[in-house]
Design a protein around this motif. Sequence first.
Motif, PDB file in Angstrom:
ATOM      1  N   THR A  79      -9.420  -0.237  15.242  1.00 15.85           N
ATOM      2  CA  THR A  79      -9.142  -1.645  15.544  1.00 15.85           C
ATOM      3  C   THR A  79      -7.934  -2.205  14.820  1.00 15.85           C
ATOM      4  OG1 THR A  79     -10.765  -2.275  13.860  1.00 15.85           O
ATOM      5  CG2 THR A  79     -11.530  -2.186  16.145  1.00 15.85           C
ATOM      6  N   THR A  80      -7.631  -1.685  13.632  1.00 15.78           N
ATOM      7  CA  THR A  80      -6.472  -2.204  12.893  1.00 15.78           C
ATOM      8  C   THR A  80      -5.211  -1.372  13.098  1.00 15.78           C
ATOM      9  OG1 THR A  80      -7.160  -0.962  10.919  1.00 15.78           O
ATOM     10  CG2 THR A  80      -7.926  -3.258  11.121  1.00 15.78           C
ATOM     11  N   ASP A  81      -5.266  -0.382  13.956  1.00 17.70           N
ATOM     12  CA  ASP A  81      -4.093   0.448  14.237  1.00 17.70           C
ATOM     13  C   ASP A  81      -3.028  -0.436  14.889  1.00 17.70           C
ATOM     14  OD1 ASP A  81      -2.448   2.614  14.498  1.00 17.70           O
ATOM     15  OD2 ASP A  81      -3.701   3.708  15.906  1.00 17.70           O
ATOM     16  N   PRO A  82      -1.792  -0.444  14.357  1.00 17.67           N
ATOM     17  CA  PRO A  82      -0.782  -1.369  14.889  1.00 17.67           C
ATOM     18  C   PRO A  82      -0.112  -0.914  16.177  1.00 17.67           C
ATOM     19  CG  PRO A  82       0.129  -0.096  13.081  1.00 17.67           C
ATOM     20  CD  PRO A  82      -1.329   0.272  13.158  1.00 17.67           C
ATOM     21  N   ALA A  83      -0.406   0.317  16.643  1.00 14.08           N
ATOM     22  CA  ALA A  83       0.312   0.838  17.804  1.00 14.08           C
ATOM     23  C   ALA A  83      -0.636   1.619  18.705  1.00 14.08           C
ATOM     24  CB  ALA A  83       1.471   1.729  17.352  1.00 14.08           C
ATOM     25  N   GLY A  84      -0.219   1.789  19.952  1.00 12.63           N
ATOM     26  CA  GLY A  84      -0.969   2.623  20.882  1.00 12.63           C
ATOM     27  C   GLY A  84      -0.654   4.084  20.648  1.00 12.63           C
ATOM     28  N   PHE A  85      -1.692   4.907  20.620  1.00  9.42           N
ATOM     29  CA  PHE A  85      -1.536   6.330  20.329  1.00  9.42           C
ATOM     30  C   PHE A  85      -1.629   7.086  21.644  1.00  9.42           C
ATOM     31  CE2 PHE A  85      -2.424  10.407  18.291  1.00  9.42           C
ATOM     32  CZ  PHE A  85      -1.686  10.320  17.124  1.00  9.42           C
ATOM     33  N   LEU A  86      -0.545   7.766  22.029  1.00 14.84           N
ATOM     34  CA  LEU A  86      -0.452   8.324  23.374  1.00 14.84           C
ATOM     35  C   LEU A  86      -1.522   9.373  23.652  1.00 14.84           C
ATOM     36  CD1 LEU A  86       3.413   8.385  23.568  1.00 14.84           C
ATOM     37  CD2 LEU A  86       1.929   7.209  25.193  1.00 14.84           C
ATOM     38  N   LEU A  87      -1.808  10.243  22.689  1.00 15.12           N
ATOM     39  CA  LEU A  87      -2.817  11.268  22.917  1.00 15.12           C
ATOM     40  C   LEU A  87      -4.168  10.639  23.256  1.00 15.12           C
ATOM     41  CD1 LEU A  87      -3.755  14.234  22.888  1.00 15.12           C
ATOM     42  CD2 LEU A  87      -4.206  13.956  20.439  1.00 15.12           C
TER      43      LEU A  87
END
Length: 599
Positions: free
Chosen positions: A519-527
């Motif tokens: 939830t606190t990840d600042p970016a979208g992770f493509l995998l």
Amino acid sequence: MEQQPAISDYGFLSDSRSGALVGKDGSIDWWCPHRFDGASVFGRLLDPRAGHFKLAPVGVGGPGFRVERAYRPDTLVLRTVHHTPHGSVAVTDALAAEIGARAHELGRNSPAVLIRVVEGLSGRVRMGLDFAPRPEYGLLTPYLHEQADGGVLARAGPVVLVLRANGLQLRAGRDRVTHEFEVSAGQVVGMDVAFGEAYGDPPVRMDPVAMLAETTRAWEAYRETHGYSGRYPELVRRSATVLTGLTYARSGAVAAALTTSLPEQIGGDRNYDYRYSWLRDFSLTMRALWVAACPDEASRLFAWATRSIGRIGDEPVPVLFGVEGERDLSEHHCHQLSGYRDSRPVRIGNDAWRQRQLDVPGEVVSAVWRLRDYLGATFEEELREMVLGLTEQVAATWHLPDRGIWETRDEERHYLSSKVSCWLTMDRAVGLADRLGDRADPGRWARVRDEIHDTVLREGWNDRIGAFTGAFGSAELDASVLALPVTHFLPATDPRMRSTIAMVERELGTEEGLLRRWTTDPAGFLLCSFWLVECLVMAGESKRAEALFERVVGYANDVGLFSEQIDLATGAQLGNIPQALSHIGLINAAWRLTKPDSY
């Protein structure tokens, strides 16, 4: 100080020994010619003062200038066309293949030569050349010496570089070579930068125009040996070519990315060195190569793994290795580099090699299981010992906490995805038992497998939020739980899994189709976004999965490259590039859309 270009501005060149990045502005800003994880000679990517080699029309970027570029089909030979008010010119860039190399010979003995060929298309265009090597990540400024053939030799520390240009007499300045020349329609000027070691063989000398044609043929011959019959063939072939470019041909290891320290967040400090080979990526890489019809790579990659791991004892198997199997990858900071857009620190090495990550054996054993029919009815000794050692280590340690798939640098936890991968180890080992000799113990392994399965279902499910969470006893969602259906631990149609997929998509997803890791990840992770595609297919929502896939692949740059993450506010690429896991995710998601029940 000038600002570095956007991460998505870069194209990727490779000779399957090392790689280079070339920007839309014609500047090569990253090249580590010795090998992927060696020291850079051009490092503008991480500091404008750390070296570059720019070749572009004079005044590029001003009014009336336009750039378009594309790879020659199924190659990493990049053609950039510069349109100017005075005419158009093409610059074709490549890292040279060995003369005569074809198919799987690509990269085995690469000469470490950067080729740049200028071709006038129309009008008359004035070109500018700026060659400013700075070896050892910008620590060294070389001595420059003019040569009788019109080239310039650059020498500093362990590095020798020779710049040559057909028909041009280059002059050495104090710390760089600058030169301007005009190109008319039909005129061709070839140039190259050849790397050598100060106390080794001298740099190779070659005709850059002829070598460009030879390198193109080498790439084309390589791709001709492979086929793919699924959906989105052009995207899959491009991603398979990128994976080939990230493969260190001498050992078969696949580097996780070409670069170090490109940030997950601009100005942040999560800037890691990804130029090594992660065992975690092993199973995903092997599956992607299998999907892309490249099974011939299996033997070399397994040989690299067995040699790198060595005999397995009580210590956790390292997470990652150097591309020739080096184990100690101790991390240090390059304080002389300002970092990409002031994102510090710049790291060389990766201390994750010291961590316990319990998912690693499962990735390797799963890869062996997937490619078992290519590996023989009875495994060779080293492969057999590796599988037995990994299986027994998991049987003894699966109950311990670890750092997890995201390699956290705080305390260890009981991560759900790690436990699922431990289950995967035992399940696949049971399936391989008849190839592992007298020491195989499938009955005991099956009992451990079932115990892990029961524990995950009991401890990993959170009744309050109605989902499987990232760690036992936690209420925090984590996209890595999408591994449950992808590994066939639990069907995507199971009510608990349906609820989890919906919760992950709602809480960690964005309208654009990107998925954060937490939830606190600042970016979208493509995998993770590609994992969601697979889960939706397996849950019977193929139309929605297809729409999501097509939104996610739209984040590739103009030549089809993915970095690791996408900025949620701007859509800009973030993290190291090109990122193997992102391209692996694309291949596997495309295959899932083709074959929903595929393992």
